[in-house]
Write an enzyme that holds these catalytic residues in place. Structure first.
Site, mmCIF file in Angstrom:
data_model
loop_
_atom_site.group_PDB
_atom_site.id
_atom_site.type_symbol
_atom_site.label_atom_id
_atom_site.label_comp_id
_atom_site.label_asym_id
_atom_site.label_seq_id
_atom_site.Cartn_x
_atom_site.Cartn_y
_atom_site.Cartn_z
ATOM 1 N N SER A 61 0.822 -1.218 0.000
ATOM 2 C CA SER A 61 0.000 0.000 0.000
ATOM 3 C C SER A 61 0.853 1.264 0.000
ATOM 4 O O SER A 61 1.801 1.393 0.789
ATOM 5 C CB SER A 61 -0.886 -0.037 1.256
ATOM 6 O OG SER A 61 -1.204 1.270 1.683
ATOM 7 N N GLY A 62 0.481 2.206 -0.853
ATOM 8 C CA GLY A 62 1.184 3.490 -0.884
ATOM 9 C C GLY A 62 1.002 4.232 0.432
ATOM 10 O O GLY A 62 1.957 4.792 0.982
ATOM 11 N N LEU A 63 -0.239 4.198 0.944
ATOM 12 C CA LEU A 63 -0.526 4.884 2.200
ATOM 13 C C LEU A 63 0.336 4.320 3.330
ATOM 14 O O LEU A 63 0.962 5.064 4.080
ATOM 15 C CB LEU A 63 -2.014 4.709 2.546
ATOM 16 C CG LEU A 63 -2.435 5.134 3.951
ATOM 17 C CD1 LEU A 63 -2.317 6.642 4.121
ATOM 18 C CD2 LEU A 63 -3.857 4.680 4.268
ATOM 19 N N ASP A 73 0.827 10.359 2.471
ATOM 20 C CA ASP A 73 0.517 9.625 1.231
ATOM 21 C C ASP A 73 0.366 10.636 0.096
ATOM 22 O O ASP A 73 -0.677 10.749 -0.532
ATOM 23 C CB ASP A 73 -0.784 8.829 1.457
ATOM 24 C CG ASP A 73 -1.088 7.891 0.299
ATOM 25 O OD1 ASP A 73 -0.185 7.635 -0.521
ATOM 26 O OD2 ASP A 73 -2.240 7.424 0.211
ATOM 27 N N ASP A 100 0.998 -0.671 -5.012
ATOM 28 C CA ASP A 100 0.223 0.536 -5.263
ATOM 29 C C ASP A 100 1.194 1.550 -5.864
ATOM 30 O O ASP A 100 2.007 2.142 -5.160
ATOM 31 C CB ASP A 100 -0.325 1.005 -3.899
ATOM 32 C CG ASP A 100 -1.036 2.330 -3.967
ATOM 33 O OD1 ASP A 100 -1.128 2.905 -5.063
ATOM 34 O OD2 ASP A 100 -1.490 2.784 -2.898
ATOM 35 N N ASP A 102 0.548 4.390 -7.130
ATOM 36 C CA ASP A 102 -0.037 5.745 -7.145
ATOM 37 C C ASP A 102 -0.383 6.147 -8.588
ATOM 38 O O ASP A 102 -1.060 5.396 -9.272
ATOM 39 C CB ASP A 102 0.905 6.745 -6.465
ATOM 40 C CG ASP A 102 1.004 6.491 -4.962
ATOM 41 O OD1 ASP A 102 0.104 5.806 -4.432
ATOM 42 O OD2 ASP A 102 1.955 6.957 -4.326
ATOM 43 N N GLU A 129 -3.354 4.713 -10.601
ATOM 44 C CA GLU A 129 -4.652 5.400 -10.495
ATOM 45 C C GLU A 129 -4.697 6.617 -11.423
ATOM 46 O O GLU A 129 -3.662 7.242 -11.689
ATOM 47 C CB GLU A 129 -4.925 5.810 -9.044
ATOM 48 C CG GLU A 129 -3.930 6.780 -8.456
ATOM 49 C CD GLU A 129 -3.978 6.808 -6.922
ATOM 50 O OE1 GLU A 129 -3.846 5.741 -6.287
ATOM 51 O OE2 GLU A 129 -4.135 7.914 -6.368
ATOM 52 N N LYS A 135 0.107 12.763 -5.968
ATOM 53 C CA LYS A 135 -1.253 12.319 -5.645
ATOM 54 C C LYS A 135 -1.659 12.752 -4.229
ATOM 55 O O LYS A 135 -0.829 13.156 -3.416
ATOM 56 C CB LYS A 135 -1.367 10.795 -5.799
ATOM 57 C CG LYS A 135 -0.441 9.946 -4.952
ATOM 58 C CD LYS A 135 -0.898 9.708 -3.525
ATOM 59 C CE LYS A 135 -2.267 9.149 -3.376
ATOM 60 N NZ LYS A 135 -2.325 7.704 -3.380
ATOM 61 N N ASN A 137 -4.277 11.173 -1.101
ATOM 62 C CA ASN A 137 -5.028 9.976 -0.737
ATOM 63 C C ASN A 137 -6.505 10.155 -1.069
ATOM 64 O O ASN A 137 -7.071 11.237 -0.882
ATOM 65 C CB ASN A 137 -4.851 9.676 0.765
ATOM 66 C CG ASN A 137 -5.530 8.377 1.149
ATOM 67 O OD1 ASN A 137 -6.724 8.352 1.449
ATOM 68 N ND2 ASN A 137 -4.784 7.297 1.095
ATOM 69 N N SER A 138 -7.116 9.089 -1.561
ATOM 70 C CA SER A 138 -8.500 9.170 -2.046
ATOM 71 C C SER A 138 -9.503 9.570 -0.973
ATOM 72 O O SER A 138 -10.605 10.021 -1.288
ATOM 73 C CB SER A 138 -8.915 7.810 -2.605
ATOM 74 O OG SER A 138 -8.065 7.445 -3.643
ATOM 75 N N ARG A 173 -6.656 1.850 -11.900
ATOM 76 C CA ARG A 173 -7.575 2.228 -10.814
ATOM 77 C C ARG A 173 -8.418 3.419 -11.234
ATOM 78 O O ARG A 173 -7.883 4.473 -11.600
ATOM 79 C CB ARG A 173 -6.752 2.543 -9.574
ATOM 80 C CG ARG A 173 -7.506 3.226 -8.472
ATOM 81 C CD ARG A 173 -6.708 3.083 -7.192
ATOM 82 N NE ARG A 173 -6.994 4.099 -6.230
ATOM 83 C CZ ARG A 173 -6.388 4.165 -5.053
ATOM 84 N NH1 ARG A 173 -5.464 3.280 -4.733
ATOM 85 N NH2 ARG A 173 -6.709 5.116 -4.195
ATOM 86 N N HIS A 204 -12.751 2.081 -7.271
ATOM 87 C CA HIS A 204 -12.629 2.541 -5.886
ATOM 88 C C HIS A 204 -13.869 3.339 -5.491
ATOM 89 O O HIS A 204 -14.427 4.078 -6.308
ATOM 90 C CB HIS A 204 -11.378 3.411 -5.753
ATOM 91 C CG HIS A 204 -10.791 3.386 -4.371
ATOM 92 N ND1 HIS A 204 -11.200 2.523 -3.396
ATOM 93 C CD2 HIS A 204 -9.796 4.141 -3.801
ATOM 94 C CE1 HIS A 204 -10.505 2.720 -2.294
ATOM 95 N NE2 HIS A 204 -9.641 3.701 -2.515
HETATM 96 C C1 SPV Z 1 -3.453 2.503 -0.417
HETATM 97 O O1 SPV Z 1 -3.548 1.529 0.326
HETATM 98 O O2 SPV Z 1 -2.511 3.261 -0.407
HETATM 99 C C2 SPV Z 1 -4.545 2.782 -1.345
HETATM 100 C C3 SPV Z 1 -5.862 2.326 -1.050
HETATM 101 O O3 SPV Z 1 -4.302 3.439 -2.311
HETATM 102 S S1 SPV Z 1 -6.726 3.630 -0.369
HETATM 103 O O4 SPV Z 1 -5.980 4.127 0.744
HETATM 104 O O5 SPV Z 1 -7.997 3.022 -0.031
HETATM 105 O O6 SPV Z 1 -6.889 4.650 -1.385
HETATM 106 MG MG MG Z 2 -2.562 4.390 -2.295
#
Ligand code: SPV
Ligand code: MG
Length: 551
Positions: A61-63, A73, A100, A102, A129, A135, A137-138, A173, A204
């Site tokens: 995971s990027g986060l 993130d 991930d 990004d 994505e 980026k 975070n979503s 994504r 997502h």
């Molecule tokens: C991550 O895990 O970094 C993601 C998923 O991109 S989310 O945090 O749900 O966007």
């Molecule tokens: Mg991410």
């Protein structure tokens, strides 16, 4: 069977052949019939825990990789710093990793280089994505700007054209639902990305319910596998996703989040108490850390490669007297002279020559007579009313690292021990294949294995112990145990645990080694190595006469 129907059924890919590479393994997860799960990891250790718990794939995971570095993130970690983290993760496990990626860290050109480097490091796939670098975070803010569709398709095409392994997977994504652009836009983008070469679509959503996901799945109709991240709609039963034909679920951040809770609680307690007392017992042991990072393997490697490296120890069971009349009146059987050297002396030299540097002898009967330069002794003072397991248990503090266990009245040629020492198995027994002509009479511990000795020079397929004991009928036996076994560091841990289990069941005083080995075989692979002759045990005066001719 169509993909969506097949996913509702049982795990039909269970029977599929094991994939040859991690790239193929991820592909099998994403394209296979059953619903797959990728568990978040953010460093080598968490990756190991994901694998240990049985997951077949990892979401890097990027986060959480950023957060574990203490960063946001928001592409604060450079893509090569992310690559470094991924290398630790990839080295730590054998299961595939979907990273991930990004936005791909820039335009098509950045994606090309990223994909090539990921392939080099054995990372099985990347998710990109449709947003802009850097980026966000979503789950932060609303209406984040999305990438131009054509420009993003260029990133996907460039990525596909750059992969150096055919099975590398690119997941596109779609952020249209997150940024409030609606379902039509999400479907339009998914279609475009699929046409551009994306292998799968991650749709997502940040709603607390999964209605958008179900609508998307229905309208998408499985044109390409669908991947989801139910962080926000976590309460939706997994079976509904299975029925909707979802290919893969990503559990996106829960190991990092659980570690934050655990670390906070531990730090708080220690800070408040100025003591470790309350915390010890609630946290993983240091030994667990050693286990996770594979210290046992290093010990074995040290024995193999390092002069003066980790010791292999033998435990020789020589507590019982043996019934050889006058000869065993003042000393146990292991001290009987065989052409100028005692049986034990001969056994100890064979062990030393085979790389066993420390020999511990469990003595009991006439223990004062059992002494030899260079050996360690352990006493079973209850030898008269206890058996082999009890004797072994008196030396249990020495069962650590690679360990050989031998009866005290056996002699065997060096190559037999060498062969056990060279085996990669965690537990391996030397077994005489009695089915050959010339098998001796008066056998002791008969062995039932899953394959009998084939005698074929080219046959090196592994053979496993099924059971062993005095009660095995000779017609059913695959051979006789020579009273010689080798345990790797991991095998030694299993051995100690089994001794403890038998002790808890009240079997410590009466049980013998065959029953201990049979129990181990029910839980772990216990390998059998067949030999034909070239060893002996000394049970009676005839054996003794033979022993005198053995060397
Ligand atoms: C991550 O895990 O970094 C993601 C998923 O991109 S989310 O945090 O749900 O966007
Ligand atoms: Mg991410």
């Amino acid at each position: 069977m169509p993909l969506d129907q097949a996913r509702q059924g049982a795990a039909s890919t269970d029977k599929a052949a094991a994939p040859a590479t991690r790239f193929a393994a991820l592909r099998q997860e994403i394209f296979g019939d059953r619903l797959s799960f990728l568990m978040e990891a953010h460093d080598g250790l968490s990756a190991k825990i994901v694998q240990e718990q049985g997951f077949r794939g990892i979401w890097a995971s990027g986060l959480t990789m950023s957060a574990a570095l203490g960063l946001r993130d928001s592409n604060e970690a450079s893509w090569t710093q992310v690559l470094d983290v991924l290398e630790y993760m990839s080295d730590a496990v054998s299961i595939p990793i979907l990273v991930d990626g990004d936005t791909g860290y820039g335009n098509f050109n950045n994606v090309r280089r990223l994909v090539r480097k990921l392939c080099d490091r054995g990372i099985a796939g990347v998710c990109i994505e449709d947003k802009l670098f850097p980026k966000t975070n979503s789950f932060i803010g609303e209406a984040q700007p999305l990438a131009d569709i054509e420009e993003f398709c260029g990133r996907l095409k460039a990525g596909k054209d750059s992969q150096t392994d055919d099975d590398f997977t690119i997941v596109a994504r779609v952020e249209a639902l997150i940024s409030g652009r609606g379902m039509e836009e999400a479907l339009r983008r998914a279609e475009a990305y699929h046409s551009a070469g994306a292998d799968a679509i991650l749709i997502h959503s940040k709603k607390a319910v999964a209605d958008e996901i179900f609508t998307f799945c229905e309208r998408w109709g499985n044109r390409a596998p669908v991947v989801i991240v139910p962080t926000m709609y976590y309460a939706t039963p997994t079976d509904l996703f299975r029925q909707a034909g979802v290919s893969t679920i990503i559990w996106a951040n829960h190991l990092l989040r659980s570690s934050i809770s655990a670390m906070r609680e531990t730090a708080r307690r220690i800070h408040e108490d100025q003591s470790l007392a309350e915390v010890e017992g609630r946290v993983a042991t240091v030994k667990e850390i050693f286990g996770l990072v594979g210290n046992a393997e290093l010990e074995e490697a040290e024995r193999r490669y390092l002069p003066g490296g980790a010791k292999t120890r033998a435990i020789v069971l020589a507590a019982s007297g043996g019934d050889l009349g006058e000869l065993t009146r003042d000393a146990p059987k292991c001290m009987i002279d065989i052409r100028g050297r005692s049986l034990l002396q001969r056994l100890v030299s064979t062990l030393n020559e085979g790389g066993v540097r420390e020999v511990a002898v469990v003595r009991g009967y006439r223990k004062e007579a059992v002494s030899l330069p260079g050996i360690v002794t352990v006493d079973n003072d209850r030898y008269a009313e206890t058996g082999e397991l009890y004797s072994l248990s008196t030396a249990r503090h020495l069962i650590e690292g690679e360990t050989v266990v031998a009866y005290g009245d056996v002699l065997f040629r060096n190559f037999i021990l060498e062969s056990l020492m060279g085996s990669g198995a965690d537990i391996v027994l030397a077994v005489d294949a009695l089915n050959l002509p010339g098998a001796r009479a008066g056998v002791r511990d008969l062995v039932v294995a899953d394959r009998v000795f084939s005698g074929d020079y080219l046959d090196d397929a592994p053979v496993s112990l099924v059971r062993m004991g005095h009660d095995v009928l000779s017609e059913a036996a695959s051979g006789e145990w020579m009273g010689l076994a080798r345990f790797s560091a991991k095998g030694a841990e299993w051995l100690r645990a089994e001794i403890e289990a038998m002790e808890a069941e009240g079997l410590l005083e009466t049980a013998d080694l065959p029953s201990l080995l049979t129990r181990l075989a029910a839980k772990h692979p216990v390998r059998v190595k067949y030999f034909s002759g070239h060893w002996m045990d000394v049970d009676n005066l005839t054996d003794l006469a033979d022993a005198r001719n053995f060397t």
